[in-house]
Design a protein around this motif. Structure first.
Motif, PDB file in Angstrom:
ATOM      1  N   TYR A 161      59.354   5.006  86.026  1.00  0.00           N
ATOM      2  CA  TYR A 161      59.415   5.188  87.778  1.00  0.00           C
ATOM      3  C   TYR A 161      60.534   4.795  88.405  1.00  0.00           C
ATOM      4  N   PRO A 162      61.305   3.518  87.887  1.00  0.00           N
ATOM      5  CA  PRO A 162      62.453   3.387  88.517  1.00  0.00           C
ATOM      6  C   PRO A 162      63.651   4.422  87.916  1.00  0.00           C
ATOM      7  N   TYR A 163      63.489   4.822  86.767  1.00  0.00           N
ATOM      8  CA  TYR A 163      64.452   5.954  86.294  1.00  0.00           C
ATOM      9  C   TYR A 163      64.531   7.131  87.218  1.00  0.00           C
ATOM     10  N   ILE A 164      63.146   7.590  87.305  1.00  0.00           N
ATOM     11  CA  ILE A 164      63.007   8.932  88.119  1.00  0.00           C
ATOM     12  C   ILE A 164      63.316   8.647  89.753  1.00  0.00           C
ATOM     13  N   HIS A 209      73.307  22.314  96.979  1.00  0.00           N
ATOM     14  CA  HIS A 209      71.870  22.637  97.429  1.00  0.00           C
ATOM     15  C   HIS A 209      70.941  22.277  96.111  1.00  0.00           C
ATOM     16  N   LEU A 210      71.853  22.359  94.802  1.00  0.00           N
ATOM     17  CA  LEU A 210      71.164  21.906  93.699  1.00  0.00           C
ATOM     18  C   LEU A 210      70.774  20.529  93.648  1.00  0.00           C
ATOM     19  N   ALA A 211      71.832  19.731  94.269  1.00  0.00           N
ATOM     20  CA  ALA A 211      71.420  18.444  94.287  1.00  0.00           C
ATOM     21  C   ALA A 211      70.159  18.119  95.108  1.00  0.00           C
ATOM     22  N   LEU A 212      70.073  18.666  96.284  1.00  0.00           N
ATOM     23  CA  LEU A 212      68.942  18.572  97.071  1.00  0.00           C
ATOM     24  C   LEU A 212      67.712  18.842  96.518  1.00  0.00           C
ATOM     25  N   LEU A 213      67.754  20.090  95.971  1.00  0.00           N
ATOM     26  CA  LEU A 213      66.213  20.432  95.253  1.00  0.00           C
ATOM     27  C   LEU A 213      65.956  19.674  94.114  1.00  0.00           C
ATOM     28  N   THR A 214      67.063  19.338  93.358  1.00  0.00           N
ATOM     29  CA  THR A 214      66.595  18.274  92.128  1.00  0.00           C
ATOM     30  C   THR A 214      66.245  17.098  92.545  1.00  0.00           C
ATOM     31  N   ALA A 215      66.760  16.443  93.880  1.00  0.00           N
ATOM     32  CA  ALA A 215      66.157  15.400  94.424  1.00  0.00           C
ATOM     33  C   ALA A 215      64.665  15.518  94.903  1.00  0.00           C
ATOM     34  N   LEU A 216      64.366  16.639  95.531  1.00  0.00           N
ATOM     35  CA  LEU A 216      63.124  16.908  95.882  1.00  0.00           C
ATOM     36  C   LEU A 216      62.244  16.940  94.667  1.00  0.00           C
ATOM     37  N   ALA A 217      62.759  17.685  93.660  1.00  0.00           N
ATOM     38  CA  ALA A 217      61.704  17.992  92.474  1.00  0.00           C
ATOM     39  C   ALA A 217      61.416  16.550  91.700  1.00  0.00           C
ATOM     40  N   PHE A 218      62.355  15.670  91.587  1.00  0.00           N
ATOM     41  CA  PHE A 218      62.142  14.430  91.026  1.00  0.00           C
ATOM     42  C   PHE A 218      61.280  13.387  92.024  1.00  0.00           C
ATOM     43  N   LEU A 219      61.529  13.468  93.316  1.00  0.00           N
ATOM     44  CA  LEU A 219      60.920  12.681  94.356  1.00  0.00           C
ATOM     45  C   LEU A 219      59.464  12.981  94.223  1.00  0.00           C
ATOM     46  N   LEU A 220      59.023  14.388  94.101  1.00  0.00           N
ATOM     47  CA  LEU A 220      57.575  14.698  94.200  1.00  0.00           C
ATOM     48  C   LEU A 220      56.805  14.179  92.965  1.00  0.00           C
ATOM     49  N   VAL A 221      57.680  13.850  91.957  1.00  0.00           N
ATOM     50  CA  VAL A 221      57.150  13.323  90.526  1.00  0.00           C
ATOM     51  C   VAL A 221      57.077  11.641  90.720  1.00  0.00           C
ATOM     52  N   ALA A 222      58.038  11.053  91.090  1.00  0.00           N
ATOM     53  CA  ALA A 222      58.435   9.839  91.035  1.00  0.00           C
ATOM     54  C   ALA A 222      57.105   8.850  91.111  1.00  0.00           C
ATOM     55  N   GLY A 223      56.192   8.985  91.948  1.00  0.00           N
ATOM     56  CA  GLY A 223      55.329   7.997  92.150  1.00  0.00           C
ATOM     57  C   GLY A 223      54.152   8.238  91.177  1.00  0.00           C
ATOM     58  N   MET A 226      59.988  21.183  85.490  1.00  0.00           N
ATOM     59  CA  MET A 226      59.284  22.549  85.947  1.00  0.00           C
ATOM     60  C   MET A 226      59.329  22.763  87.605  1.00  0.00           C
ATOM     61  N   ILE A 227      58.986  21.781  88.142  1.00  0.00           N
ATOM     62  CA  ILE A 227      59.084  21.686  89.621  1.00  0.00           C
ATOM     63  C   ILE A 227      60.609  22.285  90.350  1.00  0.00           C
ATOM     64  N   LEU A 228      61.430  21.854  89.285  1.00  0.00           N
ATOM     65  CA  LEU A 228      62.881  22.212  89.956  1.00  0.00           C
ATOM     66  C   LEU A 228      62.933  23.713  89.745  1.00  0.00           C
ATOM     67  N   SER A 229      62.282  24.178  88.469  1.00  0.00           N
ATOM     68  CA  SER A 229      62.577  25.612  88.191  1.00  0.00           C
ATOM     69  C   SER A 229      61.805  26.484  89.476  1.00  0.00           C
ATOM     70  N   LEU A 230      60.710  26.033  89.690  1.00  0.00           N
ATOM     71  CA  LEU A 230      59.957  26.718  90.793  1.00  0.00           C
ATOM     72  C   LEU A 230      60.706  26.725  92.138  1.00  0.00           C
ATOM     73  N   LEU A 231      61.114  25.494  92.391  1.00  0.00           N
ATOM     74  CA  LEU A 231      62.109  25.459  93.581  1.00  0.00           C
ATOM     75  C   LEU A 231      63.317  26.399  93.609  1.00  0.00           C
ATOM     76  N   LEU A 232      63.880  26.486  92.336  1.00  0.00           N
ATOM     77  CA  LEU A 232      65.010  27.208  92.359  1.00  0.00           C
ATOM     78  C   LEU A 232      64.697  28.826  92.217  1.00  0.00           C
ATOM     79  N   TRP A 233      63.643  28.934  91.933  1.00  0.00           N
ATOM     80  CA  TRP A 233      62.914  30.572  91.982  1.00  0.00           C
ATOM     81  C   TRP A 233      62.784  30.818  93.662  1.00  0.00           C
ATOM     82  N   LEU A 234      62.055  29.974  94.251  1.00  0.00           N
ATOM     83  CA  LEU A 234      61.600  30.039  95.639  1.00  0.00           C
ATOM     84  C   LEU A 234      63.095  30.050  96.622  1.00  0.00           C
TER      85      LEU A 234
END
Lengths: 152, 392
Positions: free
Chosen positions: B31-34, B61-75, B375-383
Motif C-alpha cells: 500500500y505505501p509502495y503503490i 502524459h505517461l507520468a500522469l497516466l502512470t499515476a492514475l493507473a497506480f492510484l486506482l489500485v492503491a487502496g 494492466m490498467i496502464l496498458s488500457l489507459l495507454l490504448w485509450l
C-alpha cells in the motif's frame, strides 16, 4: 464562465449530492446517539454470554482461599487466571465441568519455568525438570493459595 | 493450547502473546509502495508543467497516466487485507478526526477526483473531441462519454483548458506531497513503536516516494519505447536521471541522518533495534534497500554526472538503476512495515515472519495487486495514447 466549468461544476455538485443521499441511507439509525458509534451495538454486546465471573464473585463463597491468597505472592492474581473462566459455576455451584485444578509441572511452568527473557524480580523461576524430580506435581509440596507453605 | 507451543518455536526471547503473529503482512507493504509510486510519478509530471522543465515533455502524459493507473489500485491491497470489501465505504461515511485512516480517505478522494482526473481531462479534452469524431464503434462511444459533452474546441475554449489545467497542477503539487507525507504520518505517529515513531517518517516516505515514482516513469518510458520501436529521447532520459540522482541523494542522506540520530541517542529501544537491523533485517535493509536499492544506483547516476558515456552504455545502465531503485524502495516499505512488527514491545524478544505463497495474504495475491496497475496502464495507454496527441 468557461464551457468546461459549466459542465464540471454541476457534475461535482451532483456527485456530492449523491454522496450525501447515499450517506443518509447507509449510516445506521442509532449512530451518534451517545457518541461516534452505533448505539445499538451496546445492546448487542450486552446480550453476549458472560464467561468470567470475576474475583469478587468467587470470594463470596470461597472466603478461606481468598484469605490465604491475600497474604501471599499470588495476591495480585485473579482466581480465574488459574481455574479458567467459570461464570457458569458462579451461577450454579454444581456446574464444575469447566473448573481447572491443575498443579502439574507444565501448568505452573507456564509462568514459573526458567526463561532468560523473563524478569526474575517479577516472577520466581524454577527448572521444572530438575526441581525435586522425585515428586510428580508442584502441588504435592506447594499450596497454590499460599505458595510458601510447604506441605509435608 | 497445544498449537500455542508450536507457534512459540518461531519466537525468540520474551514477547507478549498478541505479538506472535504479525497483523500486517505483505499487502500492507504494497500500500505505501503503490501510493508512493503515484505521488512520485505525479511530481515528475508537475516538473514539466509547473516548473517548466521542457525536456521532460515526452514523459509528461505517461507520468500522469502512470499515476492514475497506480492510484486506482492503491487502496485495493488494504481492502483485500481487511477482507470485507462490502464495508469499505463505511470509513468514508462517518469519518472522525481522531481516525488517521478516515482522513486519509478524504486526502485520497481529493487527490483522485479533484486533481488527477481533472488534470488528465483538461489535458486530453481536445484530443477526446477529435478522437470521438475520427474513431468508430465502442471507442467512439467511450471518447464521447469522456468529453462529458464539452465538445467546444475553439481557441478560446482550449485556452481555458490550458489555464484551468495549470491551476489544477499547481494545486496538485502540494496535494501529491500531502498524499504521501500522510502515509508516512500514519506510521510516524505510532508512538508505541520506536521503529516507526519519528517525525522524519513523513519526509522520508515522501522522498522515497519521489525516488520510486521517478524511477517507475523512467522504467516505463524505456519499456514502452522498446515496445513501440521508437527511439528513446536521450536528453529526456538524462534529465530524469539527473532528478532521480538529486532526490536519491536527499532520500539517502535523510534516512542515514535518521539512523545516525537513533544510534547517537541510543534510547532504551536501541538495543532491540540494533539486534533487528543486524539480525532479521540484514538482507532486506542493508543489502536490498541499502546496497542494491540506493548505493549502486547512486554510483551509476553519480558517474553519469561526472562523465557521460555513449548512448548504448547509458541505456542499459539507466534501465538497471531504475529497476534497482524500484526494488530497493519496495524493501524500504518492507523494512518499515514488517520490521516494525518483528520485535516485542517488551524490547526483550522477537517473533518471525514467513511470507506464504498462497492465500489472501500470500505472495500470489500481492503479485496480482502489483500486476493490475500495469494492466490498467496498458488500457489507459490504448485509450489515451500520448503519442497520438495533436501537437499544440
Amino acid at each position: 464562465m468557461p464551457v468546461q466549468l459549466k459542465t464540471l461544476l454541476p457534475l461535482f455538485a451532483l456527485f456530492i449530492l449523491l454522496f450525501l443521499i447515499a450517506r443518509h441511507f447507509l449510516i445506521p439509525e442509532s449512530f451518534g446517539k451517545y457518541g461516534h458509534y452505533r448505539a445499538d451495538s451496546m445492546d448487542e454486546i450486552a446480550v453476549l454470554p458472560i464467561h468470567y465471573a470475576g474475583k469478587s464473585v468467587c470470594i463470596e463463597c470461597h472466603d478461606t482461599e481468598a484469605e490465604m491468597l491475600e497474604s501471599d505472592q499470588h495476591a495480585g492474581l485473579s482466581c480465574e487466571i488459574c481455574h479458567g473462566p467459570n461464570a457458569k459455576h458462579a451461577d450454579d455451584y454444581d456446574v464444575k465441568e469447566f473448573l481447572v485444578k491443575d498443579g502439574s509441572r507444565i501448568f505452573c511452568g507456564r509462568c514459573h519455568a526458567v526463561n532468560a527473557a523473563r524478569k526474575l524480580e517479577n516472577v520466581i523461576q524454577v527448572d521444572v525438570v530438575e526441581h525435586h524430580p522425585e515428586k510428580e506435581n508442584c502441588t504435592d509440596c506447594h499450596n497454590p493459595h499460599a505458595v510458601w507453605e510447604i506441605k509435608e | 493450547m497445544e498449537h500455542l507451543y508450536d507457534i512459540l518455536n518461531q519466537v525468540d526471547g520474551y514477547i507478549y502473546p498478541n505479538e506472535i503473529a504479525l497483523q500486517w503482512g505483505i499487502l500492507i507493504v504494497l500500500y505505501p509502495y503503490i501510493t508512493g509510486l503515484v505521488a512520485g510519478a505525479f511530481i515528475l509530471a508537475s516538473l514539466e508543467r509547473v516548473f517548466k522543465v521542457k525536456v521532460l515533455r515526452p514523459t509528461y502524459h505517461l507520468a500522469l497516466l502512470t499515476a492514475l493507473a497506480f492510484l486506482l489500485v492503491a487502496g485495493l491491497p488494504l481492502i483485500s487485507h481487511l477482507g470485507h470489501p462490502l464495508r469499505a465505504y463505511e470509513i468514508l461515511m462517518t469519518p472522525h478526526f481522531s481516525s488517521a485512516m478516515a482522513i486519509f480517505g478524504f486526502v485520497y478522494l481529493w487527490y483522485l477526483m479533484a486533481v488527477l482526473l481533472l488534470e488528465i481531462w483538461f489535458d486530453y479534452r481536445r484530443d477526446l473531441v477529435i478522437w470521438s469524431q475520427q474513431s468508430t464503434g465502442i471507442k467512439r462511444r467511450i471518447y464521447k462519454i469522456l468529453t462529458l459533452g464539452v465538445t467546444d474546441i475553439s481557441p478560446k475554449a482550449l485556452e481555458w483548458d490550458e489555464k484551468l489545467g495549470y491551476i489544477i497542477t499547481v494545486i496538485g503539487v502540494p496535494s501529491a506531497f500531502l498524499l504521501h507525507g500522510y502515509v508516512g504520518f500514519i506510521f510516524g505517529s505510532i508512538k508505541a513503536n520506536p521503529w516507526w515513531s519519528t517525525v522524519m517518517m513523513p519526509v522520508i516516505f515522501l522522498l522515497s516516494a519521489m525516488v520510486s515514482g521517478i524511477a517507475l516513469v523512467m522504467f516505463m518510458y524505456m519499456v514502452i519505447s522498446r515496445i513501440r520501436k521508437v527511439k528513446i529521447d536521450m536528453a529526456c532520459l538524462d534529465e530524469i536521471g539527473k532528478f532521480l540522482f538529486l532526490v536519491l541523494i536527499l532520500d539517502f542522506t535523510l534516512e542515514s541522518l535518521d539512523q545516525v540520530h537513533r544510534i547517537y541517542e541510543a534510547e532504551e529501544s536501541f538495543e532491540i533495534l540494533h539486534l533487528l537491523v543486524t539480525g532479521k533485517l540484514t538482507y532486506t535493509l542493508l543489502i536490498f534497500q541499502g546496497l542494491m536499492g540506493t548505493v549502486i544506483p547512486l554510483l551509476i547516476l553519480g558517474f553519469f554526472r561526472i562523465s557521460l558515456p555513449e548512448e548504448k552504455v547509458r541505456k542499459p545502465l539507466y534501465f538497471l538503476a531504475s529497476s534497482l531503485v524500484l526494488f530497493g524502495v519496495f524493501f524500504m516499505r518492507w523494512n518499515v512495515v514488517i520490521g516494525g512488527q518483528l520485535f516485542s514491545k517488551s524490547f526483550l524478544g522477537f517473533t518471525s515472519f514467513k511470507l506464504g505463497m498462497v492465500g489472501l495474504e500470500g505472495f500470489w495475491m500481492a503479485l496480482f495487486w502489483m500486476i493490475l496497475p500495469f494492466m490498467i496502464l496498458s488500457l489507459l495507454l490504448w485509450l489515451l495514447p500520448p503519442w497520438k496527441k495533436q501537437l499544440g
